[in-house]
Design an enzyme around this catalytic site. Sequence first.
Site, PDB file in Angstrom:
ATOM      1  N   LYS A 223       0.819  -1.212   0.000  1.00 51.62           N
ATOM      2  CA  LYS A 223       0.000   0.000   0.000  1.00 51.62           C
ATOM      3  C   LYS A 223       0.852   1.261   0.000  1.00 51.62           C
ATOM      4  O   LYS A 223       0.652   2.171  -0.807  1.00 51.62           O
ATOM      5  CB  LYS A 223      -0.940  -0.015   1.205  1.00 51.62           C
ATOM      6  CG  LYS A 223      -2.046  -1.069   1.138  1.00 51.62           C
ATOM      7  CD  LYS A 223      -2.965  -0.967   2.343  1.00 51.62           C
ATOM      8  CE  LYS A 223      -4.147  -1.941   2.223  1.00 51.62           C
ATOM      9  NZ  LYS A 223      -3.691  -3.342   2.281  1.00 51.62           N
ATOM     10  N   VAL A 224       1.821   1.328   0.953  1.00 51.10           N
ATOM     11  CA  VAL A 224       2.644   2.534   1.046  1.00 51.10           C
ATOM     12  C   VAL A 224       3.564   2.647  -0.166  1.00 51.10           C
ATOM     13  O   VAL A 224       3.708   3.724  -0.766  1.00 51.10           O
ATOM     14  CB  VAL A 224       3.457   2.537   2.354  1.00 51.10           C
ATOM     15  CG1 VAL A 224       4.361   3.777   2.417  1.00 51.10           C
ATOM     16  CG2 VAL A 224       2.536   2.513   3.563  1.00 51.10           C
ATOM     17  N   ASP A 243       8.911  -6.864  -5.502  1.00 54.18           N
ATOM     18  CA  ASP A 243       8.067  -7.446  -4.462  1.00 54.18           C
ATOM     19  C   ASP A 243       7.564  -8.769  -5.003  1.00 54.18           C
ATOM     20  O   ASP A 243       6.834  -8.805  -5.995  1.00 54.18           O
ATOM     21  CB  ASP A 243       6.899  -6.519  -4.138  1.00 54.18           C
ATOM     22  CG  ASP A 243       6.091  -6.995  -2.932  1.00 54.18           C
ATOM     23  OD1 ASP A 243       5.955  -8.211  -2.750  1.00 54.18           O
ATOM     24  OD2 ASP A 243       5.597  -6.136  -2.174  1.00 54.18           O
ATOM     25  N   ARG A 304      10.873  -0.152   8.377  1.00 47.10           N
ATOM     26  CA  ARG A 304      11.345  -0.702   9.638  1.00 47.10           C
ATOM     27  C   ARG A 304      12.856  -0.583   9.697  1.00 47.10           C
ATOM     28  O   ARG A 304      13.560  -0.923   8.734  1.00 47.10           O
ATOM     29  CB  ARG A 304      10.937  -2.182   9.789  1.00 47.10           C
ATOM     30  CG  ARG A 304       9.451  -2.396  10.026  1.00 47.10           C
ATOM     31  CD  ARG A 304       9.065  -1.940  11.430  1.00 47.10           C
ATOM     32  NE  ARG A 304       7.636  -2.066  11.667  1.00 47.10           N
ATOM     33  CZ  ARG A 304       6.756  -1.113  11.470  1.00 47.10           C
ATOM     34  NH1 ARG A 304       7.148   0.064  10.971  1.00 47.10           N
ATOM     35  NH2 ARG A 304       5.488  -1.304  11.746  1.00 47.10           N
ATOM     36  N   GLU A 333      14.899   2.070  18.883  1.00 47.05           N
ATOM     37  CA  GLU A 333      14.275   3.398  18.957  1.00 47.05           C
ATOM     38  C   GLU A 333      13.964   3.760  20.403  1.00 47.05           C
ATOM     39  O   GLU A 333      13.342   2.965  21.119  1.00 47.05           O
ATOM     40  CB  GLU A 333      12.998   3.426  18.109  1.00 47.05           C
ATOM     41  CG  GLU A 333      13.284   3.242  16.631  1.00 47.05           C
ATOM     42  CD  GLU A 333      12.044   3.382  15.745  1.00 47.05           C
ATOM     43  OE1 GLU A 333      10.917   3.474  16.309  1.00 47.05           O
ATOM     44  OE2 GLU A 333      12.184   3.413  14.524  1.00 47.05           O
ATOM     45  N   HIS A 352      10.734   8.670  13.669  1.00 46.04           N
ATOM     46  CA  HIS A 352       9.594   7.793  13.375  1.00 46.04           C
ATOM     47  C   HIS A 352       8.305   8.608  13.210  1.00 46.04           C
ATOM     48  O   HIS A 352       7.320   8.405  13.933  1.00 46.04           O
ATOM     49  CB  HIS A 352       9.411   6.742  14.470  1.00 46.04           C
ATOM     50  CG  HIS A 352       8.725   5.490  13.966  1.00 46.04           C
ATOM     51  ND1 HIS A 352       9.047   4.225  14.408  1.00 46.04           N
ATOM     52  CD2 HIS A 352       7.730   5.314  13.060  1.00 46.04           C
ATOM     53  CE1 HIS A 352       8.278   3.336  13.807  1.00 46.04           C
ATOM     54  NE2 HIS A 352       7.472   3.982  12.985  1.00 46.04           N
TER      55      HIS A 352
END
Length: 616
Positions: A223-224, A243, A304, A333, A352
């Site tokens: 989606k992104v 992908d 990520r 993080e 983030h």
Amino acid sequence: MAAPSPTTAAATHHRALLPAPARRAALAPSSALRLPARARARANRGRICVSAPAALAASTASPPATAAVAVEGKPTVLVAEKLGAAGLALLREFANVDCSYGLSPEELRAKISLCDALIVRSGTKVGRDVFEASGGRLRVVGRAGVGIDNVDLAAATEHGCLVVNAPTANTVAAAEHGIALLCAMARNVAQADASLKAGKWARTKYVGVSLVGKTLAILGFGKVGSEVARRAKGLGMHVIAHDPYASADRARAIGVDLVSMEEAMTTADFISLHMPLTPSTNKMLNDEAFAKMKKGVRIINVARGGVIDEDALVRALDAGIVAQAALDVFTKEPPAADSKLVLHENVTVTPHLGASTVEAQEGVAIEIAEAVTGALKGELAASAVNAPMVPAEVLSELAPYVMLAEKLGRLAVQLVAGGGGIKSVKVTYASARAPDDLDTRLLRAMITKGVIEPISDIFVNLVNADFTAKQRGIRVSEEKIVMDGSPETPLEYIQVQIANVDSKFPSAISDSGLVTVEGRVKDGIPHLTKVGAFEVDVSMEGSLILCRQVDQPGMIGSVGSVLGEENVNVSFMSVGRIAPRKTAIMAIGVDEEPSKATLTKIGEIPAIEEFVFLKL
């Protein structure tokens, strides 16, 4: 053998998708806070429906992070990380909401046995220990965002816990942030800003590079990644993507070429990462990967942190292989204050912020609240990540067949004598559609649920159906038959057969030697249409009495009189026979469960050769 012709003795009524008890349970799950896990699981069985998302409830107030006062009859939802006010308002309409932010792992384990659902973001680890500590009460984990790498999906599935996420609400925000980093990096915006604020005017030091005509490789075309591609095309970039699960048609529609990983690595001027963190993607960009890249490549990561070997990236930056990097996520993080990567002069960093827009935060809160409340009501979630993934339009179309599938499974297993010996279940789907156009994963899960639950103490749901069948040594096979008819109708009928077993109602054994039941949907209502070799036609509601009898006048009246004397209401009757005056099967729907004495009286009617009482 002549084909039987069913005769219906009473008209059926139009009803909602769920039986009344299940509708009431779905809308108001009673005593969920008081029942032990096993009893609560049994009380919730069969609560499956498909509905539109709940109405949105907005609130602008900022709620305090305090535990909710429990209200009897409502489920409890633990919100372990900050969630938008609109989502909390939606949750509070349905559940007791406990906002406890910043829990330690020990505190989370201590609380979780009192909760029916848990909502987290990316900072809370939901591992096997959490599911074990829940004692079977935890039914839903909601991840407020796209990634689910902080949730142990295998453990969730084994414990029958549905995991849902919010895959769409922050898609645009993350894509926009990726493009913002791309542009800021290409034009040295962050470095130039810091330099000017330090009193310098270094125009020649911060000469950038143009985006027009450059090749952007998107790794992870979900989606992104797709949204980033659309925006990059608007900037005049040539976009390629890698992908292994991406649709070639979707890529072509956007104007993106799908390529191998090798080609993406070696030809790209810019590489944007959009894949989840899994064992196969962990540190995917390492020394070996950087060595294959075009010298001067630029890296963007809003996915990520763990997909990049951060030490290897520092080395690639120092060697000039990677000219610049723009990073929103990190392996740890927040990263260490003295991180060489964060402090590198050719690296642009943000803390983030991919989903950090006002619109995205509210959208994610609402989306995850709807998914969690829907799952607690027993609805099928299109955003479930450890259950059959079925598009919303397919869910709506298959809704009545979902109920049919489970009821056929329950019916078939009750016809087996001593049900523990079931090892093989065959499901046949008849449809006018081509096999590839019929998604049966959801139906298979519901048949498995129907087969296993009546003969075990396991609560089977959409999440753990396949796992539970495998664990119990039951093989569920499927066959699809293409037949004449309208492709507008998903299924003509579903047939369930159980092999290598004896039956408590021998007439249920078909000519092939298998316990066989068959059903179809009529006017939105599941109907039983065949038992063994005999055709019947009864609505699958309430309970059912099957009788094999000599076909002679007065049989319907005789059985009806026995039931009437005991105040058992008959909702419908159907008789299927081989030929007049020969053997017939009578199917009788009843609203109440007859007493043993009543059933004995039915069995004593001379013309009845065998009978069985079944709960649907």
